[in-house]
Design an enzyme around this catalytic site. Structure first.
Site, PDB file in Angstrom:
ATOM      1  N   SER A  17      -3.974  -2.746   8.532  1.00  0.00           N
ATOM      2  CA  SER A  17      -4.858  -2.958   9.679  1.00  0.00           C
ATOM      3  C   SER A  17      -4.151  -3.890  10.659  1.00  0.00           C
ATOM      4  O   SER A  17      -3.255  -4.649  10.266  1.00  0.00           O
ATOM      5  CB  SER A  17      -6.172  -3.597   9.215  1.00  0.00           C
ATOM      6  N   TYR A  32     -10.939  -9.585   4.080  1.00  0.00           N
ATOM      7  CA  TYR A  32     -10.282  -8.429   4.681  1.00  0.00           C
ATOM      8  C   TYR A  32      -8.903  -8.796   5.234  1.00  0.00           C
ATOM      9  O   TYR A  32      -7.908  -8.123   4.933  1.00  0.00           O
ATOM     10  CB  TYR A  32     -11.163  -7.842   5.784  1.00  0.00           C
TER      11      TYR A  32
END
Length: 313
Positions: free
Chosen positions: A164, A176
């Site tokens: 990401s 995350y």
């Protein structure tokens, strides 16, 4: 002299562009194993590669997801159930893949399975909140890769890891970001180690796309806020929480998932796959440039998007 240098650079980039457009031969005979195919990028990629004639081995978390994907694709596509946090599950999936590919080996491994939430200030969370995300996004990805590598090496194939832009620029709290920074580091070391064996490793770095992974962001934000101790609650304030809710609602700005799956497909099919694919307008024009700035400059930019706590000094 400068003219010659410019001409050489132009020829170099033209050659790279040409090679990037060349595809691998006999793609219809090659097998690709994809995790996280219930929805989102994994589901779309499985259907996309199946339509191209590749032999797709799709791993879903649920029977419902596997059944729905099977109905939407050809008889070539096969499904299995996989929880990437379970080594026992991964061992069974590896045996299944080995039985499917036979002596050909596994051309493509796409580590797509992942979760995002909770995405909240770190102080609102516990160690278990971080562990839940890291176990899926990083440790699960590593476990699947280590089990599948002998099959990938046999085919001199490809490993495609979904990271990401938030593995390049940490803009919010929770597990995350740390998990995706870990994916970046693991993929970089893996790429260098596997190059002598003819295996290519690519990293996909999507920006904020509207997928099922973001569906529970608001709900998890509310859960985290409701359980924080009173002293933390007071230090941030209700207004901070409400502004966070609004920010999460507008987080997803990219809706065309094909932007991501096309990059995954290129990494699997191209003679010269790229090392990194940064995808999405926010990724290309904000987060990736932000990651190259000095920390004090990027801190100023990121803080401007964060609400101000009630007890800020």
């Amino acid at each position: 002299m400068w003219l010659y240098l410019a001409a050489l650079l132009g020829l170099y980039f033209l050659r790279q562009w040409y090679l990037a457009r060349q595809t691998v031969e006999n793609l219809t005979e090659k097998y690709v194993f994809i995790t996280g195919c219930d929805s989102g990028f994994g589901n779309l990629l499985a259907r996309q590669l199946d339509a191209r004639g590749l032999r797709v081995l799709a791993a879903c978390l649920t029977q419902k997801g596997a059944k729905q994907l099977g109905k939407a694709t050809s008889e070539r596509l096969r499904t299995t159930i996989l929880d990437v946090t379970s080594t026992e599950n991964i061992e069974a999936a590896t045996e299944w893949v080995n039985g499917c590919v036979g002596g050909k080996g596994l051309w493509g491994l796409v580590n797509n399975a992942g979760i995002a939430t909770p995405v909240v200030p770190n102080e609102w969370l516990t160690k278990d909140d971080f562990a839940k995300v890291i176990n899926v996004n990083l440790l699960g990805l590593i476990d699947v890769t280590l089990h599948m590598l002998p099959l990938v090496k046999k085919a001199r194939g490809r490993v495609v890891n979904v990271s990401s832009v938030f593995g390049r620029a940490a803009v919010f709290g929770g597990g995350y970001g740390p998990s995706k920074f870990g994916v970046e580091a693991f993929s970089d070391s893996l790429r260098r180690e596997l190059h002598p064996f003819g295996v290519r490793v690519s990293i996909i770095e999507p920006g904020a796309f509207h997928t099922a992974i973001l569906n529970s962001v608001i709900e998890d934000l509310q859960k985290a806020w409701s359980r924080v101790p009173s002293d933390i609650n007071e230090s941030y304030g209700q207004e901070y929480f409400e502004k966070c809710e609004f920010k999460e609602q507008v987080l997803s700005i990219n809706s065309n998932l094909y932007m991501v799956t096309d990059c995954m497909e290129h990494a699997l099919k191209s003679v010269r796959p790229r090392t990194r694919y940064s995808v999405g307008w926010d990724a290309v024009f904000f987060y990736i440039p932000l990651s190259y700035l000095p920390s004090w400059v990027s801190d100023i930019f990121i803080r401007r998007f964060h609400p101000r706590p009630a007890e800020a000094v």
